[in-house]
Design an enzyme around this catalytic site. Structure first.
Site, PDB file in Angstrom:
ATOM      1  CB  THR A 135     124.311   0.910 -40.953  1.00 27.06           C
ATOM      2  OG1 THR A 135     124.254  -0.157 -41.941  1.00 27.06           O
ATOM      3  CG2 THR A 135     125.474   0.199 -39.649  1.00 27.06           C
ATOM      4  CB  VAL A 165     120.487  -8.143 -47.843  1.00 26.79           C
ATOM      5  CG1 VAL A 165     120.203  -7.264 -48.968  1.00 26.79           C
ATOM      6  CG2 VAL A 165     121.835  -9.193 -47.949  1.00 26.79           C
ATOM      7  CE  LYS A 166     117.816  -0.932 -42.254  1.00 30.71           C
ATOM      8  NZ  LYS A 166     118.396  -0.136 -41.483  1.00 30.71           N
ATOM      9  CG  LEU A 167     116.476  -6.339 -49.276  1.00 34.09           C
ATOM     10  CD1 LEU A 167     115.646  -7.663 -49.434  1.00 34.09           C
ATOM     11  CD2 LEU A 167     117.251  -5.966 -50.888  1.00 34.09           C
TER      12      LEU A 167
END
Ligand code: G3P
Length: 217
Positions: free
Chosen positions: A27, A86-88
């Protein structure tokens, strides 16, 4: 090759999951907004709902752009559910935060990657996934698939364990070409995934099999 669906639409996630081929979900803030999911509490509940539908990894993107903020948000996201990744963003503080999380054994997805150099940095920082955006490169007359080829070569040279997650996949040929190159994962819309099913000869052949069966029964 893992198949992720790139959406925050719960119905589409359920449909892909029901097909039995889904390995995870990605997402981003735009996809959340597209589904009308706004406000921290709603967004958090939505991530939890997605995790209840699928068995695999679910990427949840931080909004902060500074190291401390990313760490704070990322830790909160990771604590929501064991499937959360965790999207960074691929910026300096994103790389620092990636190293921080990988040292702690928390899965990461470094996003908005548009060059081999950026992908090399993500791998050095211990990213679980790197997300090169192939469709957006194609949009500006640059060969997105070539970037996947370059990253594959670099990662193979040094046996980096970071998985290449081909993102901004728009259609079936992107998926097939990524599979030929050896992307570890692709994330795309349901239309691209279900497009793989289609072949007119399958439909014609099935129709004939059923008609012939009926003749004899
Ligand atoms: O996976 C990245 C994706 O959400 C961006 O896709 O189609 O907006 O370039 P797109």
């Amino acid at each position: 090759m893992k198949f992720f669906i790139d959406t925050a639409n719960l119905e589409q996630i359920k449909e892909a999951q029901a097909l039995g081929i889904l390995d995870g979900v990605t997402t981003n803030p735009s996809l959340m907004a597209k589904e009308g999911i706004t406000g921290e509490a709603n967004i958090i509940n939505h991530y939890k709902a997605i995790c209840e539908i699928v068995d695999g990894d679910v990427s949840a993107e931080v909004i902060a752009t500074d190291f401390e903020g990313m760490v704070r948000e990322g830790e909160a996201l990771a604590s929501l559910h064991p499937q959360i990744v965790v999207k960074l963003p691929m910026i300096g503080d994103g790389v620092k935060a990636c190293k921080y999380f990988s040292d702690k054994g928390i899965k990461t997805n470094v996003t908005l990657v548009f060059s081999a150099g950026q992908a090399l940095l993500a791998a050095k920082a211990g990213a679980t996934y790197v997300s090169p955006f192939i469709g957006r490169l194609d949009d500006i007359s640059t060969d997105g698939l070539n970037l996947i080829t370059e990253i594959r070569e670099i990662y193979d040279n040094y046996l980096f364990e970071t998985q290449i997650l081909a993102a901004s996949v728009r259609h079936t040929m992107h998926i097939i070409d990524c599979a030929k190159i050896g992307a570890d994962v692709m994330t795309g819309p349901l239309s691209a995934i279900s497009g793989l099913l289609k072949h007119p000869l399958t439909d014609i052949g099935l129709e004939k099999f059923l008609a012939d069966y009926k003749k004899g029964n």
